[in-house]
Structures are given as structure tokens and as C-alpha cells.
Design a protein around this motif. Structure first.
Motif, mmCIF file in Angstrom:
data_model
loop_
_atom_site.group_PDB
_atom_site.id
_atom_site.type_symbol
_atom_site.label_atom_id
_atom_site.label_comp_id
_atom_site.label_asym_id
_atom_site.label_seq_id
_atom_site.Cartn_x
_atom_site.Cartn_y
_atom_site.Cartn_z
ATOM 1 N N GLN A 295 4.104 3.449 -15.385
ATOM 2 C CA GLN A 295 2.966 2.387 -15.586
ATOM 3 C C GLN A 295 2.817 1.551 -14.061
ATOM 4 O OE1 GLN A 295 5.704 1.610 -17.427
ATOM 5 N NE2 GLN A 295 6.446 0.184 -15.967
ATOM 6 N N SER A 296 1.930 1.328 -13.621
ATOM 7 C CA SER A 296 1.561 0.532 -12.427
ATOM 8 C C SER A 296 0.410 -0.334 -12.623
ATOM 9 C CB SER A 296 1.352 1.422 -11.155
ATOM 10 O OG SER A 296 2.556 2.150 -10.950
ATOM 11 N N VAL A 297 0.474 -1.568 -12.120
ATOM 12 C CA VAL A 297 -0.354 -2.690 -12.125
ATOM 13 C C VAL A 297 -0.696 -3.178 -10.762
ATOM 14 C CG1 VAL A 297 -1.364 -4.842 -12.847
ATOM 15 C CG2 VAL A 297 0.028 -3.257 -14.422
ATOM 16 N N ALA A 298 -1.848 -3.357 -10.091
ATOM 17 C CA ALA A 298 -1.787 -3.717 -8.904
ATOM 18 C C ALA A 298 -3.119 -4.650 -8.801
ATOM 19 C CB ALA A 298 -2.035 -2.608 -7.937
ATOM 20 N N PHE A 299 -2.849 -5.659 -7.841
ATOM 21 C CA PHE A 299 -4.126 -6.773 -7.523
ATOM 22 C C PHE A 299 -4.205 -6.532 -6.013
ATOM 23 C CE2 PHE A 299 -2.063 -8.621 -11.144
ATOM 24 C CZ PHE A 299 -3.100 -8.840 -12.002
ATOM 25 N N THR A 300 -5.439 -6.772 -5.728
ATOM 26 C CA THR A 300 -5.934 -7.218 -4.414
ATOM 27 C C THR A 300 -6.545 -8.234 -4.251
ATOM 28 O OG1 THR A 300 -5.996 -4.754 -3.520
ATOM 29 C CG2 THR A 300 -7.089 -6.363 -2.508
ATOM 30 N N PHE A 301 -6.354 -9.425 -3.458
ATOM 31 C CA PHE A 301 -6.860 -10.820 -3.475
ATOM 32 C C PHE A 301 -7.420 -10.870 -1.749
ATOM 33 C CE2 PHE A 301 -3.672 -11.621 -6.688
ATOM 34 C CZ PHE A 301 -4.676 -11.661 -7.920
ATOM 35 N N ASN A 302 -8.477 -10.992 -1.547
ATOM 36 C CA ASN A 302 -9.240 -11.151 -0.292
ATOM 37 C C ASN A 302 -9.142 -12.772 -0.130
ATOM 38 O OD1 ASN A 302 -9.301 -8.509 0.499
ATOM 39 N ND2 ASN A 302 -11.337 -8.391 -0.482
ATOM 40 N N LYS A 303 -8.779 -13.404 1.072
ATOM 41 C CA LYS A 303 -9.232 -14.751 1.433
ATOM 42 C C LYS A 303 -10.536 -15.262 0.886
ATOM 43 C CE LYS A 303 -7.637 -18.444 3.226
ATOM 44 N NZ LYS A 303 -6.566 -19.355 2.350
ATOM 45 N N SER A 304 -11.523 -14.758 0.988
ATOM 46 C CA SER A 304 -12.820 -15.233 0.406
ATOM 47 C C SER A 304 -13.264 -15.158 -1.237
ATOM 48 C CB SER A 304 -13.993 -14.344 0.940
ATOM 49 O OG SER A 304 -13.725 -12.974 0.606
ATOM 50 N N ASP B 42 -12.487 -12.447 -3.127
ATOM 51 C CA ASP B 42 -12.895 -11.095 -3.802
ATOM 52 C C ASP B 42 -11.674 -10.511 -4.318
ATOM 53 O OD1 ASP B 42 -15.575 -10.910 -2.998
ATOM 54 O OD2 ASP B 42 -15.109 -10.293 -1.199
ATOM 55 N N ALA B 43 -11.767 -9.967 -5.433
ATOM 56 C CA ALA B 43 -10.353 -9.298 -5.986
ATOM 57 C C ALA B 43 -10.853 -8.039 -6.654
ATOM 58 C CB ALA B 43 -10.176 -10.492 -7.266
ATOM 59 N N GLU B 44 -9.565 -7.461 -6.780
ATOM 60 C CA GLU B 44 -9.560 -5.962 -7.524
ATOM 61 C C GLU B 44 -8.349 -5.801 -8.408
ATOM 62 O OE1 GLU B 44 -11.291 -2.787 -4.687
ATOM 63 O OE2 GLU B 44 -10.248 -4.055 -3.458
ATOM 64 N N PHE B 45 -8.450 -5.312 -9.272
ATOM 65 C CA PHE B 45 -7.399 -5.099 -10.444
ATOM 66 C C PHE B 45 -7.195 -3.509 -10.583
ATOM 67 C CE2 PHE B 45 -6.152 -4.292 -14.956
ATOM 68 C CZ PHE B 45 -5.037 -4.727 -14.882
ATOM 69 N N TYR B 46 -6.011 -2.971 -10.797
ATOM 70 C CA TYR B 46 -5.694 -1.556 -10.989
ATOM 71 C C TYR B 46 -4.455 -1.359 -12.057
ATOM 72 C CZ TYR B 46 -7.629 -1.030 -6.049
ATOM 73 O OH TYR B 46 -8.368 -1.255 -4.936
ATOM 74 N N CYS C 251 2.685 17.705 -22.989
ATOM 75 C CA CYS C 251 1.296 17.266 -22.800
ATOM 76 C C CYS C 251 1.474 15.882 -22.066
ATOM 77 C CB CYS C 251 0.421 17.021 -23.911
ATOM 78 S SG CYS C 251 0.263 18.816 -25.018
ATOM 79 N N ARG C 252 0.619 15.737 -21.026
ATOM 80 C CA ARG C 252 0.475 14.344 -20.422
ATOM 81 C C ARG C 252 -0.948 13.739 -20.613
ATOM 82 N NH1 ARG C 252 3.550 12.324 -16.471
ATOM 83 N NH2 ARG C 252 2.531 10.953 -14.881
ATOM 84 N N ALA C 253 -0.952 12.526 -20.903
ATOM 85 C CA ALA C 253 -1.984 11.788 -20.996
ATOM 86 C C ALA C 253 -1.893 10.500 -19.903
ATOM 87 C CB ALA C 253 -2.076 11.021 -22.565
ATOM 88 N N GLU C 254 -3.043 10.340 -19.369
ATOM 89 C CA GLU C 254 -3.122 9.166 -18.236
ATOM 90 C C GLU C 254 -4.449 8.553 -18.437
ATOM 91 O OE1 GLU C 254 -0.985 12.014 -14.748
ATOM 92 O OE2 GLU C 254 -3.389 12.168 -15.123
ATOM 93 N N ALA C 255 -4.264 7.055 -18.208
ATOM 94 C CA ALA C 255 -5.218 6.275 -18.042
ATOM 95 C C ALA C 255 -5.301 5.196 -16.928
ATOM 96 C CB ALA C 255 -5.183 5.258 -19.457
ATOM 97 N N PHE C 256 -6.823 5.267 -16.389
ATOM 98 C CA PHE C 256 -6.862 4.514 -15.193
ATOM 99 C C PHE C 256 -7.795 3.457 -15.240
ATOM 100 C CE2 PHE C 256 -4.987 8.361 -13.919
ATOM 101 C CZ PHE C 256 -4.028 7.968 -12.853
ATOM 102 N N THR C 257 -7.785 2.161 -15.118
ATOM 103 C CA THR C 257 -8.700 1.051 -15.221
ATOM 104 C C THR C 257 -8.774 0.243 -13.821
ATOM 105 O OG1 THR C 257 -7.961 0.760 -17.420
ATOM 106 C CG2 THR C 257 -8.988 -1.127 -16.536
ATOM 107 N N TYR C 258 -10.046 0.131 -13.775
ATOM 108 C CA TYR C 258 -10.128 -0.677 -12.173
ATOM 109 C C TYR C 258 -11.155 -1.729 -12.532
ATOM 110 C CZ TYR C 258 -12.380 -1.232 -7.754
ATOM 111 O OH TYR C 258 -12.806 -1.901 -6.664
ATOM 112 N N TYR C 259 -11.135 -2.857 -12.021
ATOM 113 C CA TYR C 259 -12.206 -3.912 -12.146
ATOM 114 C C TYR C 259 -12.132 -4.579 -10.530
ATOM 115 C CZ TYR C 259 -11.640 -4.004 -17.070
ATOM 116 O OH TYR C 259 -11.681 -3.754 -18.432
ATOM 117 N N LYS C 260 -13.398 -4.587 -10.201
ATOM 118 C CA LYS C 260 -13.804 -5.464 -8.951
ATOM 119 C C LYS C 260 -14.583 -6.712 -9.365
ATOM 120 C CE LYS C 260 -15.627 -4.698 -4.457
ATOM 121 N NZ LYS C 260 -15.919 -3.741 -3.562
#
Length: 183
Positions: A68-77, A79-83, A93-102
Motif C-alpha cells: 500500500q501507498s498513500v501520497a499527498f501533493t500540496f501546492n502553496k496556493s 491546490d491538493a492531490e491525494f493518491y 491472483c493479484r488485485a489492485e486498487a488506485f484512488t485519486y482525488y484532486k
């Protein structure tokens, strides 16, 4: 094992809150604030190669039973992103899930919290044993709801600083550790 347990709780709470309905939310008018300098940039908890985020197509990248990995990007202004990247492998078998919010973010330094206001998102799923179930879809408006998390900055014995995210301001509550990074 306990930190992993609390990590799962963090991911589940954020995802469930983001997927719950909230009436009256107007997506284009989400709040934002300047992001404190200490938080501006990319933050990662986990091992997914974030440089591969958009090009990844469900091809197996390892045989670990769970990653598992969780990431954030925060811009000074503000703006934000979540992964979020989750993968499980049962030996066959392999199962994978990817979520992204902006969207946007507000930081409240008085209670050490930040609130993410997603304006758009995307969900992808890959299944090695059932490729017909793979999906890639845009988040619906009822899946774009604010989430508030609490933070501290902690320095380890090597002098490295970590952003630690918790569900409350209680410093004794287990947290998820994020390192500042680039991708």
C-alpha cells in the motif's frame, strides 16, 4: 503490526468519508488556504513508484502479499492531490486498487489539521485472474466530500522529519508516517 492496522483505519476512513453522500456541497466553490511552507510538496507513505502513477496499466510489478501507498501533493496556493495504491497477491491472483482525488486544501494551524476538498477523482481496479472486471472510472459528485485529518511533524533519531497523520489531536494515537519526496 499495529502501525499497519492504524494505516488501514486511516485509508478506510478517508475512502469511506469520500464515498459518503453530502447534500448541498457545491464542488466549484471549495475552500482553500495557503499551505504552510513545511507542508508544500509531495508526501509519501509506502513504496509505490509515484512516477508510474498515470502510466501504470495493471501489469504486475511485484509478488508481495500486500502493498500500500498513500501520497499527498500540496501546492502553496491550496491546490491538493491525494493518491492511494493498494495491491494484494494470494500466490495466484493479484488485485489492485488506485484512488485519486484532486481539489483544494485548507490548513488550520491552531488545531494542526487540514481538510481536503476533492473536486474531481478517479478510481481504477485491476484483477489478474479476472481482467473483464478491470475498471477505470471518474468519481461521481457524491463521492467528492471533504475529509479532515490531524498532523504533527516528528523528527526521528537520524534528524529526518516526517509528517504524521492522525484522526485526532491526541499525540498518543498511532499515526501514519509520510516522508517528503519528489516524483
Amino acid at each position: 503490526m499495529k502501525p499497519l492496522y492504524y494505516f488501514f483505519i486511516l485509508v478506510a476512513a478517508f475512502t469511506l468519508n469520500a464515498c459518503s453522500k453530502k447534500s448541498g456541497a457545491t464542488i466549484p466553490d471549495m475552500p482553500r488556504s495557503d499551505v504552510p511552507d513545511a507542508f508544500t510538496g509531495n508526501w509519501l507513505s509506502g513504496t509505490f513508484a509515484m512516477s508510474d502513477w498515470w502510466s501504470y496499466n495493471g501489469t504486475q510489478y511485484d509478488d508481495n502479499p500486500y502493498t500500500q501507498s498513500v501520497a499527498f501533493t500540496f501546492n502553496k496556493s491550496g491546490d491538493a492531490e491525494f493518491y492511494l495504491a493498494l495491491a494484494s497477491f494470494d500466490g495466484a491472483c493479484r488485485a489492485e486498487a488506485f484512488t485519486y482525488y484532486k481539489g483544494t486544501v485548507t490548513f488550520n494551524e491552531s488545531d494542526h489539521s487540514f481538510t481536503l476538498y476533492p473536486q474531481q477523482g478517479n478510481f481504477r481496479g485491476f484483477y489478474s485472474c479476472n481482467r473483464d472486471s478491470n475498471f477505470d472510472r471518474t468519481a461521481n459528485s457524491n463521492e467528492l466530500n471533504p475529509s479532515t485529518l490531524y498532523y504533527t511533524i516528528e523528527t526521528d533519531s537520524n534528524g529526518k522529519e516526517w509528517m504524521v497523520i492522525r484522526f485526532s489531536t491526541n499525540p498518543n494515537e498511532a499515526g501514519t508516517y509520510f516522508q517528503s519526496t519528489t516524483w
